[in-house]
Design a protein around this motif. Structure first.
Motif, PDB file in Angstrom:
ATOM      1  N   MET A   1       0.831  -1.006   0.061  1.00  0.00           N
ATOM      2  CA  MET A   1      -0.001   0.038  -0.184  1.00  0.00           C
ATOM      3  C   MET A   1       1.127   1.425  -0.103  1.00  0.00           C
ATOM      4  O   MET A   1       2.095   1.367   0.314  1.00  0.00           O
ATOM      5  CB  MET A   1      -1.115   0.193   1.244  1.00  0.00           C
ATOM      6  N   ASP A   2       0.485   2.358  -0.433  1.00  0.00           N
ATOM      7  CA  ASP A   2       1.080   3.381  -0.490  1.00  0.00           C
ATOM      8  C   ASP A   2       0.990   4.259   0.841  1.00  0.00           C
ATOM      9  O   ASP A   2      -0.261   4.629   1.475  1.00  0.00           O
ATOM     10  CB  ASP A   2       0.253   4.562  -1.754  1.00  0.00           C
ATOM     11  N   LEU A   3       2.098   4.793   1.464  1.00  0.00           N
ATOM     12  CA  LEU A   3       2.128   5.209   2.765  1.00  0.00           C
ATOM     13  C   LEU A   3       2.367   6.704   2.586  1.00  0.00           C
ATOM     14  O   LEU A   3       2.575   7.467   3.624  1.00  0.00           O
ATOM     15  CB  LEU A   3       3.197   4.818   3.538  1.00  0.00           C
ATOM     16  N   GLY A   4       2.036   7.380   1.258  1.00  0.00           N
ATOM     17  CA  GLY A   4       2.171   8.481   1.005  1.00  0.00           C
ATOM     18  C   GLY A   4       3.706   9.295   0.837  1.00  0.00           C
ATOM     19  O   GLY A   4       4.017  10.418   0.778  1.00  0.00           O
ATOM     20  N   LEU A   5       4.486   8.037   0.436  1.00  0.00           N
ATOM     21  CA  LEU A   5       5.753   8.324   0.056  1.00  0.00           C
ATOM     22  C   LEU A   5       5.940   8.768  -1.487  1.00  0.00           C
ATOM     23  O   LEU A   5       5.349   8.376  -2.200  1.00  0.00           O
ATOM     24  CB  LEU A   5       6.741   7.036   0.109  1.00  0.00           C
ATOM     25  N   THR A   6       6.467  10.057  -1.417  1.00  0.00           N
ATOM     26  CA  THR A   6       6.679  10.458  -2.796  1.00  0.00           C
ATOM     27  C   THR A   6       8.001   9.886  -3.446  1.00  0.00           C
ATOM     28  O   THR A   6       8.940   9.669  -2.834  1.00  0.00           O
ATOM     29  CB  THR A   6       6.856  11.937  -2.781  1.00  0.00           C
ATOM     30  N   PRO A   7       7.992   9.730  -4.955  1.00  0.00           N
ATOM     31  CA  PRO A   7       9.151   9.296  -5.708  1.00  0.00           C
ATOM     32  C   PRO A   7      10.472  10.012  -5.209  1.00  0.00           C
ATOM     33  O   PRO A   7      11.445   9.681  -5.242  1.00  0.00           O
ATOM     34  CB  PRO A   7       8.876   9.813  -7.120  1.00  0.00           C
ATOM     35  N   VAL A   8      10.451  11.119  -4.832  1.00  0.00           N
ATOM     36  CA  VAL A   8      11.803  11.883  -4.534  1.00  0.00           C
ATOM     37  C   VAL A   8      12.306  11.398  -3.401  1.00  0.00           C
ATOM     38  O   VAL A   8      13.479  11.403  -3.216  1.00  0.00           O
ATOM     39  CB  VAL A   8      11.440  13.494  -4.215  1.00  0.00           C
ATOM     40  N   GLN A   9      11.305  10.773  -2.535  1.00  0.00           N
ATOM     41  CA  GLN A   9      11.747  10.186  -1.176  1.00  0.00           C
ATOM     42  C   GLN A   9      13.028   9.091  -1.572  1.00  0.00           C
ATOM     43  O   GLN A   9      13.705   8.831  -0.998  1.00  0.00           O
ATOM     44  CB  GLN A   9      10.960   9.938  -0.417  1.00  0.00           C
ATOM     45  N   ALA A  10      12.492   8.190  -2.744  1.00  0.00           N
ATOM     46  CA  ALA A  10      13.426   7.305  -3.166  1.00  0.00           C
ATOM     47  C   ALA A  10      14.512   7.789  -3.702  1.00  0.00           C
ATOM     48  O   ALA A  10      15.735   6.933  -3.631  1.00  0.00           O
ATOM     49  CB  ALA A  10      12.294   6.324  -4.426  1.00  0.00           C
ATOM     50  N   VAL A  11      14.991   8.884  -4.306  1.00  0.00           N
ATOM     51  CA  VAL A  11      15.964   9.307  -4.632  1.00  0.00           C
ATOM     52  C   VAL A  11      16.828   9.827  -3.371  1.00  0.00           C
ATOM     53  O   VAL A  11      18.121   9.691  -3.589  1.00  0.00           O
ATOM     54  CB  VAL A  11      15.643  10.729  -5.740  1.00  0.00           C
ATOM     55  N   ALA A  12      16.338  10.233  -2.390  1.00  0.00           N
ATOM     56  CA  ALA A  12      16.984  10.500  -1.408  1.00  0.00           C
ATOM     57  C   ALA A  12      18.128   9.433  -0.663  1.00  0.00           C
ATOM     58  O   ALA A  12      19.228   9.759  -0.335  1.00  0.00           O
ATOM     59  CB  ALA A  12      16.146  11.150  -0.151  1.00  0.00           C
ATOM     60  N   CYS A  13      17.682   8.352  -0.892  1.00  0.00           N
ATOM     61  CA  CYS A  13      18.255   7.128  -0.219  1.00  0.00           C
ATOM     62  C   CYS A  13      18.687   6.308  -1.243  1.00  0.00           C
ATOM     63  O   CYS A  13      18.393   5.123  -1.106  1.00  0.00           O
ATOM     64  CB  CYS A  13      17.714   6.524   0.833  1.00  0.00           C
ATOM     65  N   CYS A  14      19.350   6.664  -2.395  1.00  0.00           N
ATOM     66  CA  CYS A  14      20.161   5.772  -3.405  1.00  0.00           C
ATOM     67  C   CYS A  14      21.370   6.084  -3.754  1.00  0.00           C
ATOM     68  O   CYS A  14      21.648   7.461  -3.890  1.00  0.00           O
ATOM     69  CB  CYS A  14      19.074   5.525  -4.500  1.00  0.00           C
ATOM     70  N   SER A  15      22.049   5.414  -4.130  1.00  0.00           N
ATOM     71  CA  SER A  15      23.426   5.459  -4.380  1.00  0.00           C
ATOM     72  C   SER A  15      23.761   6.484  -5.697  1.00  0.00           C
ATOM     73  O   SER A  15      22.731   6.472  -6.689  1.00  0.00           O
ATOM     74  CB  SER A  15      24.326   4.514  -4.524  1.00  0.00           C
ATOM     75  N   PRO A  16      24.595   7.232  -6.173  1.00  0.00           N
ATOM     76  CA  PRO A  16      24.954   7.885  -7.302  1.00  0.00           C
ATOM     77  C   PRO A  16      24.933   6.883  -8.428  1.00  0.00           C
ATOM     78  O   PRO A  16      25.217   5.530  -8.406  1.00  0.00           O
ATOM     79  CB  PRO A  16      26.229   8.454  -7.118  1.00  0.00           C
ATOM     80  N   LEU A  17      24.464   7.125  -9.594  1.00  0.00           N
ATOM     81  CA  LEU A  17      24.527   6.391 -10.788  1.00  0.00           C
ATOM     82  C   LEU A  17      25.886   5.546 -11.028  1.00  0.00           C
ATOM     83  O   LEU A  17      25.787   4.584 -11.546  1.00  0.00           O
ATOM     84  CB  LEU A  17      24.382   7.471 -11.940  1.00  0.00           C
ATOM     85  N   SER A  18      26.910   6.513 -10.900  1.00  0.00           N
ATOM     86  CA  SER A  18      28.357   5.660 -11.334  1.00  0.00           C
ATOM     87  C   SER A  18      28.910   5.059 -10.204  1.00  0.00           C
ATOM     88  O   SER A  18      29.842   4.547 -10.215  1.00  0.00           O
ATOM     89  CB  SER A  18      29.374   6.992 -11.521  1.00  0.00           C
ATOM     90  N   ARG A  19      28.114   4.748  -8.963  1.00  0.00           N
ATOM     91  CA  ARG A  19      28.518   4.262  -7.724  1.00  0.00           C
ATOM     92  C   ARG A  19      28.465   2.635  -8.027  1.00  0.00           C
ATOM     93  O   ARG A  19      29.209   1.643  -7.950  1.00  0.00           O
ATOM     94  CB  ARG A  19      27.888   4.632  -6.404  1.00  0.00           C
ATOM     95  N   GLU A  20      27.070   2.284  -8.324  1.00  0.00           N
ATOM     96  CA  GLU A  20      26.702   0.885  -8.473  1.00  0.00           C
ATOM     97  C   GLU A  20      25.483   0.876  -9.155  1.00  0.00           C
ATOM     98  O   GLU A  20      24.860   1.772  -9.429  1.00  0.00           O
ATOM     99  CB  GLU A  20      26.353   0.337  -7.062  1.00  0.00           C
ATOM    100  N   PRO A  21      25.325  -0.381 -10.017  1.00  0.00           N
ATOM    101  CA  PRO A  21      24.433  -0.627 -10.817  1.00  0.00           C
ATOM    102  C   PRO A  21      22.732  -0.268 -10.138  1.00  0.00           C
ATOM    103  O   PRO A  21      22.706  -0.832  -9.276  1.00  0.00           O
ATOM    104  CB  PRO A  21      24.395  -2.113 -11.453  1.00  0.00           C
ATOM    105  N   MET A  22      22.157   0.434 -10.821  1.00  0.00           N
ATOM    106  CA  MET A  22      20.726   0.877  -9.967  1.00  0.00           C
ATOM    107  C   MET A  22      20.044  -0.374 -10.276  1.00  0.00           C
ATOM    108  O   MET A  22      19.691  -1.171 -11.508  1.00  0.00           O
ATOM    109  CB  MET A  22      20.187   2.219 -10.783  1.00  0.00           C
ATOM    110  N   SER A  23      18.948  -0.660  -9.347  1.00  0.00           N
ATOM    111  CA  SER A  23      18.174  -1.795  -9.588  1.00  0.00           C
ATOM    112  C   SER A  23      16.853  -1.403 -10.198  1.00  0.00           C
ATOM    113  O   SER A  23      16.577  -0.316 -10.306  1.00  0.00           O
ATOM    114  CB  SER A  23      17.818  -2.427  -7.980  1.00  0.00           C
ATOM    115  N   GLY A  24      16.187  -2.305 -10.678  1.00  0.00           N
ATOM    116  CA  GLY A  24      14.892  -2.086 -11.253  1.00  0.00           C
ATOM    117  C   GLY A  24      13.935  -1.246 -10.653  1.00  0.00           C
ATOM    118  O   GLY A  24      13.314  -0.318 -10.971  1.00  0.00           O
TER     119      GLY A  24
END
Lengths: 116, 116
Positions: free
Chosen positions: B1-24
């Motif tokens: 279920m959606d707890l009100g999390l916005t997509p930008v919050q997913a950005v906040a806690c992910c490694s840089p593009l060049s650091r490691e392959p991003m998961s699907g």
DNA sequence: GGTAAATATTTACACCCATCGATGTCTATG
DNA sequence: CATAGACATCGATGGGTGTAAATATTTACC
């Protein structure tokens, strides 16, 4: 006329978002780059290439990372190359793509930067 | 279920593009934010709001900056708000939008960053 | 030269999306 | 309560886009 300038070159020489209102012409160019990254497959492709050892990756490696057809991956890579985010080099039968890290840096500065 | 999390919050806690392959899964979330910025009108809207004095702007001001209908601007603002790039506040008859600069910073770090 | 492998191109299609006109909602004010 | 203004929502539409099947191109190797 088009002098071979890629959209990422438009990003290189523009102020940060928060600095001043972006003009329509610049926005048109910059949005092309962001649209290229605004797809989950292309985002993963960029990350795969950028984080790969040597900063480059072979298409054969990239195809295996997705549950998509080879033409589809080829299509996405072409798009990322056209906007200037990926460099393309053919070595023998294989094609290697390399991430333009300075382009990514310019894009990051444009989005999150505060200085002129 | 959606707890009100916005997509930008997913950005906040992910490694840089060049650091490691991003998961699907992460790519799916992050691409939503980039897709939101991957439109010339929305890019200009973000810039207009972010660069406006006080860090906020009234919809009435934004409408005048474009040769587009009011519903169209409203649609774009809603989208930027839904992904978490803009805050919305109603004061009297007017609605003010404010740029989430920390979200822009996180996005920039995700694109151009090198550290973990 | 013939064959196989790697990658790109073409064609077609289903789906998404930017846009607008019409309409609805909310607030202030007379 | 009626009216006007600010902004959002709805419904429709035309153009854009991700995907795959079929085909083409290029390279290496026998």
């Amino acid at each position: 006329m088009d002098l071979g300038l890629t959209p990422v070159q438009a990003v290189a020489c523009c102020s940060p978002l928060s600095r001043e209102p972006m003009s329509g012409e610049v926005a048109e160019q910059v949005s092309v780059v962001l649209k290229a990254l605004g797809d989950p497959v292309r985002l993963r492709l960029m990350s795969l290439v950028a984080s790969h050892e040597g900063g480059e990756a072979c298409v054969c490696d990239l195809n295996d990372a997705f549950d998509l057809s080879q033409p589809t991956i080829s299509h996405h890579l072409k798009l990322l190359h056209e906007v200037g985010l990926l460099e393309r080099e053919k070595r023998g039968v294989w094609v290697y793509y390399r991430a333009r890290t300075e382009a990514l840096g310019n894009l990051a500065a444009m989005i999150g930067g505060t200085a002129k």
